[in-house]
Design a protein around this motif. Structure first.
Motif, PDB file in Angstrom:
ATOM      1  N   ARG A 225       0.843  -1.202   0.000  1.00  0.00           N
ATOM      2  CA  ARG A 225       0.000   0.000   0.000  1.00  0.00           C
ATOM      3  C   ARG A 225       0.877   1.251   0.000  1.00  0.00           C
ATOM      4  NH1 ARG A 225      -3.087  -3.257   3.656  1.00  0.00           N
ATOM      5  NH2 ARG A 225      -2.007  -2.303   5.402  1.00  0.00           N
TER       6      ARG A 225
ATOM      7  N   LYS B  11      -0.412  -2.695  -6.738  1.00  0.00           N
ATOM      8  CA  LYS B  11      -1.732  -3.335  -6.818  1.00  0.00           C
ATOM      9  C   LYS B  11      -1.955  -4.134  -5.530  1.00  0.00           C
ATOM     10  CE  LYS B  11      -1.544  -3.845 -11.838  1.00  0.00           C
ATOM     11  NZ  LYS B  11      -1.266  -4.829 -12.894  1.00  0.00           N
TER      12      LYS B  11
ATOM     13  N   ALA C 210      -7.913  -7.691  -4.492  1.00  0.00           N
ATOM     14  CA  ALA C 210      -7.052  -8.637  -5.219  1.00  0.00           C
ATOM     15  C   ALA C 210      -7.925  -9.667  -5.937  1.00  0.00           C
ATOM     16  CB  ALA C 210      -6.092  -9.329  -4.259  1.00  0.00           C
TER      17      ALA C 210
ATOM     18  N   GLY D 206       0.720 -10.131  -6.809  1.00  0.00           N
ATOM     19  CA  GLY D 206      -0.254  -9.070  -7.050  1.00  0.00           C
ATOM     20  C   GLY D 206       0.279  -7.964  -7.939  1.00  0.00           C
ATOM     21  N   ASP D 207       1.575  -7.657  -7.808  1.00  0.00           N
ATOM     22  CA  ASP D 207       2.177  -6.624  -8.647  1.00  0.00           C
ATOM     23  C   ASP D 207       3.245  -7.306  -9.529  1.00  0.00           C
ATOM     24  OD1 ASP D 207       1.897  -3.401  -8.445  1.00  0.00           O
ATOM     25  OD2 ASP D 207       3.904  -3.945  -9.123  1.00  0.00           O
TER      26      ASP D 207
END
Lengths: 141, 141, 141, 141
Positions: free
Chosen positions: D20, D25, D47, D118-119
């Motif tokens: 964050r 993401k 997510a 996630g990223d």
């Protein structure tokens, strides 16, 4: 938020009609909800028997990864072993090519996906988008 | 001979409407062709996410064995290990209870199957038969 | 509507604390979303290594079937071959006993499930409910 | 020696907070013990639903092979068929890219692994390392 059965049927019927209008090979189309579960499916007369799994695989990867077919294909071209490994953890259920279209709501959250198969991947995606627009939803190819 | 997409959609839409008319829990319905392959499917709003697999399992066993859900259940009651073994060879895809209805043509040949799930097995079968009759086909519960 | 990560962590941490307070064996707890996908999980120190799969199996069956652990156990007692067949179509991922608790929103729709394992099934369910109440949600055992 | 649940939760919560803070993401993070079994997991709101399997696959391969994500990726780039074969023997559960971080104790023994997804793979690894440092442990990217 998820997709109603009514919306799913509009998407599917319009996608198949679009394929007939464009003179494509017989199409098959599936709509999955935001958890990757089948909401509705139809296979046009004359389509090959195994088309459910292909349509499903296009839409399933899109929902599970939050990544549409075009982006999945780019990743597969760049890093084939990564998409192969992704398929391993998802039980071999991912088809990483166009025709898997993400459905988003107004705030951008993924609410499901559409998978169309039967003609070229690009034509499949055009038919999917016709269905999605008819249902008043936003698609990401 | 197989089932047209139009007939499959009549079967599914009528089965779901019958469920609403009878006040059943939200139903899901699938139509498979004579090779056990998915022709069409719909899941009513409010049905649990995993209902495709249950509907499919009822219809799949019916086609693959040429034995409708009621007969499969009788066999499972009498010889549970036999149906477990059948599931082994069919990859665990068979749900041997009513709601899996065989479709036959005029000469009695199996041309596909319908699978309905969501309420009691008996109510599921009633809804499936309503759909089959609306399509002018012959069902075997 | 789904469950926030914050709510999921309250559920899990409270369930594990409840187990310690009651003097239970070390617990493990999972929260799945409305599509049956893992949101959060924790395994207490001293719990056996395979507890993720048991917690997951209790919650997964609940979401996929829209049926809590107690109802699944009743069905398994009455018709063992049916729950065995259900497990086939869900890839052997269903554990049909208490400790799998459905989460519903105010209008009764399933928004996920909690799975707790480690002690007796009934104690597991008590710990799950303590977590669910702490998060201000409604559970169905 | 293994990882306490408390340490695992520090790792996960810090990794997600790091994501964050960096504007990544929404991330998902898992901690596995020295036997490759799930200790704790969390998936950030927003997510994609399938992120548990990706996070798990990154960490699982690291523990099972005693080889962190970066080394696995180098091997996959050099010898894709080898990592494909590794995936065969491990049931398709390995994702050989950065974001799978080995955890070692002071004497260098592997005590578990962290998987973040996630990223981009590199950002995933940075977030994982932030969590591991917060827990006072030593990570190998």
């Amino acid at each position: 938020m998820t997709i109603s059965l009514q919306s799913a049927q509009i998407i599917i019927n319009t996608a198949l009609a679009k394929g007939r209008e464009m003179g494509l090979k017989p199409l098959s189309a599936v709509v999955l909800d935001g958890g990757g579960h089948v909401q509705a499916f139809a296979r046009e007369d004359g389509a090959a028997p195994g088309r459910f799994a292909i349509a499903h695989g296009k839409a399933y990867g899109a929902v599970m990864l939050g990544m549409a077919g075009t982006a999945q294909m780019a990743r597969a071209e760049a890093q084939a072993y990564f998409m192969a490994a992704v398929n391993g953890v998802y039980g071999g259920q991912v088809i990483p090519v166009p025709g898997g279209v993400l459905l988003r709501n107004d705030s951008g959250a993924v609410i499901g996906a559409v998978g169309v198969t039967g003609d070229t991947s690009d034509n499949d995606a055009i038919a999917a988008m016709a269905g999605i627009e008819a249902a008043g939803l936003i698609g990401e190819i």
